[in-house]
Design an enzyme around this catalytic site. Sequence first.
Site, mmCIF file in Angstrom:
data_model
loop_
_atom_site.group_PDB
_atom_site.id
_atom_site.type_symbol
_atom_site.label_atom_id
_atom_site.label_comp_id
_atom_site.label_asym_id
_atom_site.label_seq_id
_atom_site.Cartn_x
_atom_site.Cartn_y
_atom_site.Cartn_z
ATOM 1 N N ARG A 1 -56.682 -60.614 16.972
ATOM 2 C CA ARG A 1 -56.321 -59.718 17.883
ATOM 3 C C ARG A 1 -57.636 -58.648 17.476
ATOM 4 N NH1 ARG A 1 -51.051 -57.298 18.778
ATOM 5 N NH2 ARG A 1 -50.455 -55.432 17.467
ATOM 6 N N HIS B 1 -54.377 -57.606 27.201
ATOM 7 C CA HIS B 1 -53.499 -57.994 26.733
ATOM 8 C C HIS B 1 -52.853 -59.434 27.459
ATOM 9 C CE1 HIS B 1 -51.008 -58.637 23.623
ATOM 10 N NE2 HIS B 1 -50.166 -56.922 23.629
ATOM 11 N N GLN C 1 -49.407 -61.243 25.843
ATOM 12 C CA GLN C 1 -48.466 -59.850 26.488
ATOM 13 C C GLN C 1 -47.710 -60.599 27.487
ATOM 14 O OE1 GLN C 1 -46.293 -57.996 23.828
ATOM 15 N NE2 GLN C 1 -45.532 -58.365 26.012
ATOM 16 N N ASP D 1 -45.498 -48.460 27.655
ATOM 17 C CA ASP D 1 -46.386 -48.699 27.006
ATOM 18 C C ASP D 1 -46.606 -47.687 25.857
ATOM 19 O OD1 ASP D 1 -47.482 -49.882 24.493
ATOM 20 O OD2 ASP D 1 -50.182 -50.271 25.957
ATOM 21 N N CYS E 1 -43.750 -53.386 25.702
ATOM 22 C CA CYS E 1 -44.071 -54.643 24.812
ATOM 23 C C CYS E 1 -44.347 -54.134 22.923
ATOM 24 C CB CYS E 1 -46.153 -54.564 24.893
ATOM 25 S SG CYS E 1 -46.960 -53.677 24.507
ATOM 26 N N ARG F 1 -42.812 -63.900 22.971
ATOM 27 C CA ARG F 1 -43.916 -64.520 22.504
ATOM 28 C C ARG F 1 -43.928 -65.327 22.642
ATOM 29 N NH1 ARG F 1 -47.259 -59.734 21.801
ATOM 30 N NH2 ARG F 1 -48.931 -61.008 20.623
#
Length: 308
Positions: A101, A128, A131, A224, A264, A292
């Site tokens: 990450r 991402h 996700q 988001d 998310c 996830r």
Amino acid sequence: MVRHFLKDDDITPAEQAEILDLAIALKKDPYREKVFAGPKTVAVIFDKTSTRTRVSFAVGIADLGGVPLIMDSGTSQLGGKESVADTARVLDRQVAQIVWRTYAQAGLEEMAKHSRVPVINSLSDSWHPCQLLADLMTIKEHFGHTDGVKIAYVGDAANNMGNSYLVACAMAGMHVSIAAPKGYQPDPQVVQRAKEIAKQFGTSIEIHERPEDAIRHSHVVATDTWVSMGMEKEKQKRIKVFSDYTVTKRLLDLADPSVIFLHCLPAYRGYEVAADVIDGPRSFIWEEAENRLHAQKALMVWLERHKK
């Protein structure tokens, strides 16, 4: 050749569907796969803070019979005294997979170039993809399929989530509609890539300025945060720019009656989404967050199976 997962289209649409089906199966039978039995170790590296990514990968690796090695750049040599390439050469002799990450996509590409084990992008400034596997799994669980489903993404689309929604949802045979103000719309190259994919499925990719135009008749509405990590100094400016992009009940009512809301996380109620939406009956954020775990387990299993 080792397969990596650095962006959404590093797999084919058929492979994406295979991973999603496996994720749904693993949710029903969490401990059936033990690809990391030994136990093998998986390196999970964090340059950015995390809750869902840290928990879901650590739990998922353990569920698969392995041991998560949690690292961060501040307490390792990565990016400081040691190059990404040299770090890859050290890790791939000792771990089964590398999860990172980070900020720059280029770092992930460098890691993958020099790694003999799969490298997974658990978030970068550009993409991402993990996700999106969770989001698509949530959509498939709820509707029974992804093909023909329309998703509207509202807010800042010039970011990793905008990119991944466009490409991953196009791969899943979905209609994708983006609403973002000028200056915050997605990269034209990413839009073109999504359109190329959508053409295979006869679906549409649309870019709008008005949220109402994107949300109308959508089956899924997603957003988001307006202020991502590293953008804190722009907070007041961004709040002003995106003030008309809050997902409210009024906006959600323009969507299809079957609509579900996704985010998310972390979420900021009263900014990108109203509290009565994110905490309301049409919100599937907690299923999405749980997924996830299952989607990433399926991805890791799939990558282990495709080692050559």
